[in-house]
Motif scaffolding. Structure first.
Motif, short mmCIF file in Angstrom:
data_model
loop_
_atom_site.label_atom_id
_atom_site.label_comp_id
_atom_site.label_asym_id
_atom_site.label_seq_id
_atom_site.Cartn_x
_atom_site.Cartn_y
_atom_site.Cartn_z
N PRO A 1 34.75 -15.45 93.53
CA PRO A 1 36.02 -15.87 92.92
C PRO A 1 35.91 -17.30 92.37
N ALA A 2 36.72 -17.59 91.36
CA ALA A 2 36.72 -18.94 90.81
C ALA A 2 37.17 -19.93 91.88
N PRO A 3 36.42 -21.03 92.08
CA PRO A 3 36.88 -22.02 93.06
C PRO A 3 38.22 -22.61 92.62
N LEU A 4 39.01 -23.00 93.58
CA LEU A 4 40.30 -23.58 93.24
C LEU A 4 40.10 -24.94 92.60
N PRO A 5 40.99 -25.33 91.70
CA PRO A 5 40.89 -26.68 91.14
C PRO A 5 41.16 -27.72 92.23
N SER A 6 40.66 -28.91 92.04
CA SER A 6 40.92 -29.99 93.00
C SER A 6 42.37 -30.43 92.88
N GLU A 7 42.80 -31.25 93.82
CA GLU A 7 44.21 -31.67 93.79
C GLU A 7 44.54 -32.51 92.56
N LEU A 8 43.51 -33.02 91.89
CA LEU A 8 43.76 -33.78 90.67
C LEU A 8 44.37 -32.93 89.57
N ALA A 9 44.23 -31.61 89.68
CA ALA A 9 44.71 -30.72 88.63
C ALA A 9 46.21 -30.49 88.68
N TYR A 10 46.85 -30.88 89.77
CA TYR A 10 48.24 -30.48 89.99
C TYR A 10 49.27 -31.56 89.66
N ILE A 11 50.38 -31.12 89.13
CA ILE A 11 51.56 -31.98 89.07
C ILE A 11 52.67 -31.27 89.84
N ARG A 12 53.68 -32.04 90.22
CA ARG A 12 54.81 -31.46 90.93
C ARG A 12 55.85 -30.97 89.91
N PHE A 13 56.47 -29.85 90.22
CA PHE A 13 57.47 -29.27 89.33
C PHE A 13 58.74 -28.96 90.11
N VAL A 14 59.86 -29.47 89.66
CA VAL A 14 61.14 -29.20 90.29
C VAL A 14 61.93 -28.26 89.38
N SER A 15 62.05 -27.01 89.81
CA SER A 15 62.78 -25.99 89.06
C SER A 15 64.29 -26.22 89.20
N VAL A 16 65.07 -25.43 88.47
CA VAL A 16 66.52 -25.50 88.61
C VAL A 16 66.91 -25.17 90.05
N GLU A 17 66.29 -24.11 90.59
CA GLU A 17 66.63 -23.71 91.96
C GLU A 17 66.31 -24.83 92.96
N ASN A 18 65.14 -25.43 92.80
CA ASN A 18 64.78 -26.52 93.71
C ASN A 18 65.65 -27.75 93.50
N MET A 19 66.05 -28.02 92.26
CA MET A 19 66.94 -29.16 92.02
C MET A 19 68.27 -28.94 92.74
N MET A 20 68.78 -27.72 92.68
CA MET A 20 70.03 -27.42 93.36
C MET A 20 69.88 -27.64 94.87
N LYS A 21 68.77 -27.17 95.42
CA LYS A 21 68.54 -27.34 96.86
C LYS A 21 68.38 -28.83 97.22
N LEU A 22 67.69 -29.54 96.35
CA LEU A 22 67.46 -30.97 96.61
C LEU A 22 68.78 -31.74 96.60
N VAL A 23 69.66 -31.42 95.64
CA VAL A 23 70.95 -32.11 95.57
C VAL A 23 71.72 -31.90 96.87
N HIS A 24 71.74 -30.66 97.37
CA HIS A 24 72.47 -30.40 98.61
C HIS A 24 71.77 -30.99 99.83
N SER A 25 70.43 -31.04 99.79
CA SER A 25 69.69 -31.63 100.90
C SER A 25 69.99 -33.13 101.02
N ILE A 26 70.04 -33.81 99.88
CA ILE A 26 70.35 -35.25 99.89
C ILE A 26 71.85 -35.46 100.10
N GLY A 27 72.64 -34.57 99.53
CA GLY A 27 74.11 -34.74 99.52
C GLY A 27 74.51 -35.26 98.16
N ILE A 28 75.44 -34.60 97.48
CA ILE A 28 75.68 -34.94 96.08
C ILE A 28 76.21 -36.37 95.91
#
Lengths: 351, 351
Positions: free
Chosen positions: A2-29
């Motif tokens: 199998p293709a080896p996984l890319p190193s962590e340098l390959a990744y960026i973080r992505f905040v979807s709409v669903e995660n943004m909604m969860k984050l707002v409630h986690s912090i408190g609006i």
């Protein structure tokens, strides 16, 4: 193999709409609105450090697509945002947005996120941060004229940051007011639905206009505005779209984010090129006066500026370690040897 | 009650580096290069339909971050690309890129993808498409000077599109040539590693220069270029970076993508502002001559233009139904009622 996984340098973080909604409630609006206001205020205070590239617009018959980049020399951010008024006819949003934050020293992207919700939050946080500087002290009552998508965010930010507890609400469409009242009831506000703008402004220290009218409109006329009030005019935000009668602009002291942009997009597009305005960053950094007396009418002609998006992106990045609502995307090619991109491609070759 | 899932309107397709690698192998790299060349040629043929916005650059001491947007009135695309020469010292890529395609009629994004690999492929496809128009017919031998990250892609595109079967390879660093030979052997090429540029150009109908020198350099001098050859100069692609001696430019007929960009970034940055060039789109659409005789030296001064990225994004979108190597990202807010963004946020509220 199998293709080896890319190193962590390959990744960026992505905040979807669903995660943004969860984050707002986690912090408190309301906590998040206060935090955002602080980040935005910090960035206004160091306004001169920013590369204020003009937004890059691509116009079509149906609307506009814009890229809004800015940088403080350490981070680089941009927002993609469209404006297509006819979208609602086919069940789509008029405005959608996403944003990206990158490191200036390496040029590597680090964070991608939805920015429809985040823009609503930063817009409200900016309004309230500005009102804290300009509105009468002890302001408790706000007229909320226009009860659309931005209205609840304005209400919560004005409570969290300014101390507003009473909302006098008006919309040309009573269904919009019912929607906003429904969303805000049971949260400790005194909510007063009103039948006319005249009724809404009664006894208000702050008047917020955030209607969705697409045309030049006169939501607020001069006779409705009393001495000492602060007007937070959010809805006049693109060429051909205004909410206030020009007599108000002549009577008030007008505060803006970035004059070259506001003169094209804001309420002051109705006024001559040399119409006098004060830049908010100067008030915040103490180099220009804000409110100077109790009878003065202050007016924030807010259109939304790239630096506010930048502040919001910085805030989001800083919060993700504590509130890890994100996915990782491998969007950056990461060959073992920089000269060997082809060799990296062959990792995925069939046997 | 768990938050309801967003509707399909909330999603865009995302092609990661890993999925791009799989997609290339699923299509077949030479098939993909040929397809890309056809898409690029189609877009060059309708050059005048494009909104050719200049790229928006943010410069810093360490490098540059650029946004390259373009639109044909139906689709809108942009590429984010950085250039940070010092990155390799810390194990990072000099250049990384990602791209986005959106619909002009709604402004909705539809496709996000890595663009480091895709740019390597479109660059090679462009070179080979141009060579098919300009190189001598029956060209079979190519000198490949510079055996870095772009070299294997150039070789495969020139075989797939022009019919090159013999590669005479030279790099100032013999390890780079060994790497490229290793990647290309066993694939039906006749590979001839060379010790000097003089040796590499012997008997070649096409000379490709794609070195990574960051400075003005003279990889190719006039005495090495013979009548009738086609030069494919790819490495001179930013201010201060050139590969050819100016005497070659004076002797050759020079073809470019977009003169305002090439005069700043290409080999012709060495020449006066009014140095005569031919735009490739005119050759392709039949309004300017390409190669007119067997003794003429043709030179493609390629720097990479936004329309080529746009063609690549269009191609990728069209291929995803047949080769579904993508993820879906919910990046677009999708409230049930456009005026009720706050209500959407409350979907994720804790009970």
């Amino acid at each position: 193999m199998p293709a080896p996984l890319p190193s962590e340098l390959a990744y960026i973080r992505f905040v979807s709409v669903e995660n943004m909604m969860k984050l707002v409630h986690s912090i408190g609006i309301e906590t998040m609105l206060k935090d955002l206001a602080r980040y935005i205020e910090d960035d206004f205070r160091r306004w001169e450090d920013f590369d204020k590239t003009p937004r890059v617009a691509s116009h079509s018959a149906e609307g506009v697509i814009e890229l809004m980049p800015t940088s403080d020399g350490e981070d680089y951010g941009f927002k993609y945002v469209n404006g297509h008024p006819s979208n609602t006819k086919v069940g789509l949003q008029t405005v959608t947005a996403f944003g990206l934050l990158a490191r200036v020293d390496t040029g590597y992207p680090e964070l991608l996120c939805e920015m429809t919700l985040l823009t609503a939050l930063r817009t409200a946080a900016t309004s309230a941060m500005v009102a804290r500087h300009l509105a009468p002290k002890q302001a408790r009552t706000m007229a909320l004229i226009g009860n659309g998508a931005q209205s609840e965010f304005q209400a919560l930010a004005m409570r969290a940051i300014v101390g507003i507890d009473t909302l006098r609400m008006y919309d040309i469409d009573p269904a919009a007011t019912r929607k906003a009242v429904g969303n805000l009831e049971g949260q400790g506000f005194t909510l007063v639905p009103c039948d006319t703008p005249e009724e809404a402004v009664e006894g208000a220290q702050i008047i917020t206009t955030c209607t969705a009218d697409k045309q030049y409109a006169t939501i607020l006329t001069d006779n409705l505005v009393g001495d000492g009030q602060h007007i937070n005019a959010i809805g006049g935000d693109c060429p051909g779209k205004t909410e206030l009668h020009r007599d108000i602009l002549n009577r008030a002291d007008v505060f803006v984010e970035y004059p070259p942009q506001t003169r094209v997009e804001g309420e002051i597009q109705q006024m001559p090129e040399d119409f006098e305005v004060t830049e908010m960053w100067q008030v915040i950094s103490g180099t220009a006066p804000g409110r100077v007396n109790d009878r003065q009418i202050t007016l924030f002609d807010g259109v939304g500026f790239a630096i506010e998006d930048f502040s919001a992106l910085r805030y989001l990045r800083d919060k993700l370690s504590e509130h890890p609502f994100y996915q990782e995307l491998d969007i950056i090619a990461d060959p073992d040897d920089p000269r060997d991109l082809f060799g990296m491609l062959q990792r995925a070759a069939p046997d």
